[in-house]
Motif scaffolding. Structure first.
Motif, PDB file in Angstrom:
ATOM      1  N   CYS A 178      13.882   6.181 -13.729  1.00  0.00           N
ATOM      2  CA  CYS A 178      13.600   7.793 -14.068  1.00  0.00           C
ATOM      3  C   CYS A 178      14.534   8.129 -14.963  1.00  0.00           C
ATOM      4  O   CYS A 178      15.713   8.230 -14.422  1.00  0.00           O
ATOM      5  CB  CYS A 178      13.150   8.711 -12.885  1.00  0.00           C
ATOM      6  SG  CYS A 178      12.443  10.085 -13.414  1.00  0.00           S
ATOM      7  N   GLY A 196      10.515   7.780  -8.826  1.00  0.00           N
ATOM      8  CA  GLY A 196      10.773   7.145 -10.125  1.00  0.00           C
ATOM      9  C   GLY A 196       9.868   8.020 -11.152  1.00  0.00           C
ATOM     10  O   GLY A 196       9.139   8.837 -10.977  1.00  0.00           O
ATOM     11  N   GLN A 235      15.737   6.665  -9.390  1.00  0.00           N
ATOM     12  CA  GLN A 235      16.068   6.822 -10.591  1.00  0.00           C
ATOM     13  C   GLN A 235      16.471   5.531 -11.340  1.00  0.00           C
ATOM     14  O   GLN A 235      16.497   5.580 -12.554  1.00  0.00           O
ATOM     15  CB  GLN A 235      16.984   7.963 -10.949  1.00  0.00           C
ATOM     16  CG  GLN A 235      16.448   9.307 -10.510  1.00  0.00           C
ATOM     17  CD  GLN A 235      17.546  10.365 -10.680  1.00  0.00           C
ATOM     18  OE1 GLN A 235      18.497  10.414 -11.562  1.00  0.00           O
ATOM     19  NE2 GLN A 235      17.094  11.550 -10.147  1.00  0.00           N
ATOM     20  N   CYS A 258      16.023  16.401  -7.295  1.00  0.00           N
ATOM     21  CA  CYS A 258      15.069  15.300  -7.108  1.00  0.00           C
ATOM     22  C   CYS A 258      15.214  14.576  -5.757  1.00  0.00           C
ATOM     23  O   CYS A 258      16.352  14.607  -5.157  1.00  0.00           O
ATOM     24  CB  CYS A 258      15.710  14.254  -8.015  1.00  0.00           C
ATOM     25  SG  CYS A 258      14.918  12.688  -7.831  1.00  0.00           S
ATOM     26  N   HIS A 293      14.325  11.466 -16.031  1.00  0.00           N
ATOM     27  CA  HIS A 293      14.224  13.072 -16.003  1.00  0.00           C
ATOM     28  C   HIS A 293      15.197  13.975 -15.347  1.00  0.00           C
ATOM     29  O   HIS A 293      15.426  15.007 -15.731  1.00  0.00           O
ATOM     30  CB  HIS A 293      12.672  13.443 -15.247  1.00  0.00           C
ATOM     31  CG  HIS A 293      11.320  12.999 -16.242  1.00  0.00           C
ATOM     32  ND1 HIS A 293      11.348  13.128 -17.478  1.00  0.00           N
ATOM     33  CD2 HIS A 293      10.833  12.011 -15.648  1.00  0.00           C
ATOM     34  CE1 HIS A 293      10.182  12.709 -17.898  1.00  0.00           C
ATOM     35  NE2 HIS A 293       9.878  11.629 -16.646  1.00  0.00           N
ATOM     36  N   ASN A 294      15.952  13.111 -14.408  1.00  0.00           N
ATOM     37  CA  ASN A 294      17.237  13.816 -13.745  1.00  0.00           C
ATOM     38  C   ASN A 294      16.775  15.262 -13.298  1.00  0.00           C
ATOM     39  O   ASN A 294      17.438  16.173 -13.537  1.00  0.00           O
ATOM     40  CB  ASN A 294      18.237  13.582 -14.586  1.00  0.00           C
ATOM     41  CG  ASN A 294      19.584  13.789 -13.902  1.00  0.00           C
ATOM     42  OD1 ASN A 294      19.248  13.358 -12.686  1.00  0.00           O
ATOM     43  ND2 ASN A 294      20.861  14.295 -14.420  1.00  0.00           N
ATOM     44  N   CYS A 295      15.515  15.351 -12.474  1.00  0.00           N
ATOM     45  CA  CYS A 295      15.195  16.598 -11.999  1.00  0.00           C
ATOM     46  C   CYS A 295      16.414  17.328 -11.127  1.00  0.00           C
ATOM     47  O   CYS A 295      16.688  16.435 -10.193  1.00  0.00           O
ATOM     48  CB  CYS A 295      13.993  16.678 -11.442  1.00  0.00           C
ATOM     49  SG  CYS A 295      12.734  16.165 -12.354  1.00  0.00           S
TER      50      CYS A 295
HETATM   51  S1  SF4 Z   1      12.221  10.909  -9.514  1.00  0.00           S
HETATM   52 FE1  SF4 Z   1      10.760  12.431  -9.781  1.00  0.00          FE
HETATM   53  S2  SF4 Z   1      11.831  14.556  -9.024  1.00  0.00           S
HETATM   54 FE2  SF4 Z   1      13.392  12.577  -9.681  1.00  0.00          FE
HETATM   55  S3  SF4 Z   1      14.094  12.898 -11.384  1.00  0.00           S
HETATM   56 FE3  SF4 Z   1      12.467  11.528 -11.664  1.00  0.00          FE
HETATM   57  S4  SF4 Z   1      10.458  12.969 -12.304  1.00  0.00           S
HETATM   58 FE4  SF4 Z   1      12.406  14.247 -11.203  1.00  0.00          FE
END
Ligand code: SF4
Length: 167
Positions: free
Chosen positions: A28, A73, A41, A35, A30-32
């Motif tokens: 992933c 992810g 990730q 998370c 997006h690095n929210c």
């Molecule tokens: S796994 Fe989900 S919460 Fe975590 S960074 Fe990726 S989208 Fe965002």
């Protein structure tokens, strides 16, 4: 054809409506902030698993389950292989939910044939990045209030965002 898999739950009640099998995909970008799946990730987290082996495991849970959920992810980072699994899941008569950090509009506008193909098989899309300052008052299917629980077919047909009945 293989997927990089972070985890699998045979029976889950917290990843969508009803009793569902849940597949967690690795990787992933997006690095929210906040998370809750940080380890997932990494694109090499977990193991590589054949699509047909995942399908067999899902089928072992039928008729107990009424659907399957993809989460992560970021499932859409493996859209090509995942679309193959998604089609097979739908062919089994199971409904399909998918959690994604992308918005519905971003996927539609991506022009990525594999992402669009995957979207085609999804019944319900829970979309958007997790926002830790928006967790209060979020519905039971979403982590933060900005995330929508979208009826994909209805939304495509009406050219509007239609959310499901969350009861
Ligand atoms: S796994 Fe989900 S919460 Fe975590 S960074 Fe990726 S989208 Fe965002």
């Amino acid at each position: 054809m293989k997927l990089q898999v972070a985890g699998f739950l045979d029976n889950s009640t917290v990843n969508g409506k009803g009793l569902r099998s849940a597949l967690f995909l690795s990787g992933c970008k997006h690095n929210c902030e906040g998370c809750h799946n940080k380890a997932m990730q990494a694109f090499d987290y977990g193991e590589r698993v054949e699509v047909d082996d995942i399908l067999e495991r899902i089928k072992h849970n039928v008729p107990l389950i009424n659907g399957v959920t993809f989460s992560g992810g970021e499932p859409f980072e493996q859209a090509k292989q995942l679309a193959t699994l998604a089609k097979k899941v739908r062919d089994e008569g199971l409904n399909l939910w998918c959690y994604t950090g992308y918005t519905f509009e971003q996927i539609l506008q991506s022009g990525d044939e594999h992402k669009l193909e995957l979207l085609k098989y999804i019944d319900v899309l829970v979309d958007g990045k997790f926002q830790k300052d928006l967790t209060e008052g979020s519905c039971k299917y979403a982590g933060s209030k900005n995330q929508r629980v979208i009826d994909v077919k209805e939304s495509v047909n009406s050219n509007n965002i239609i959310e499901i009945n969350k009861e």
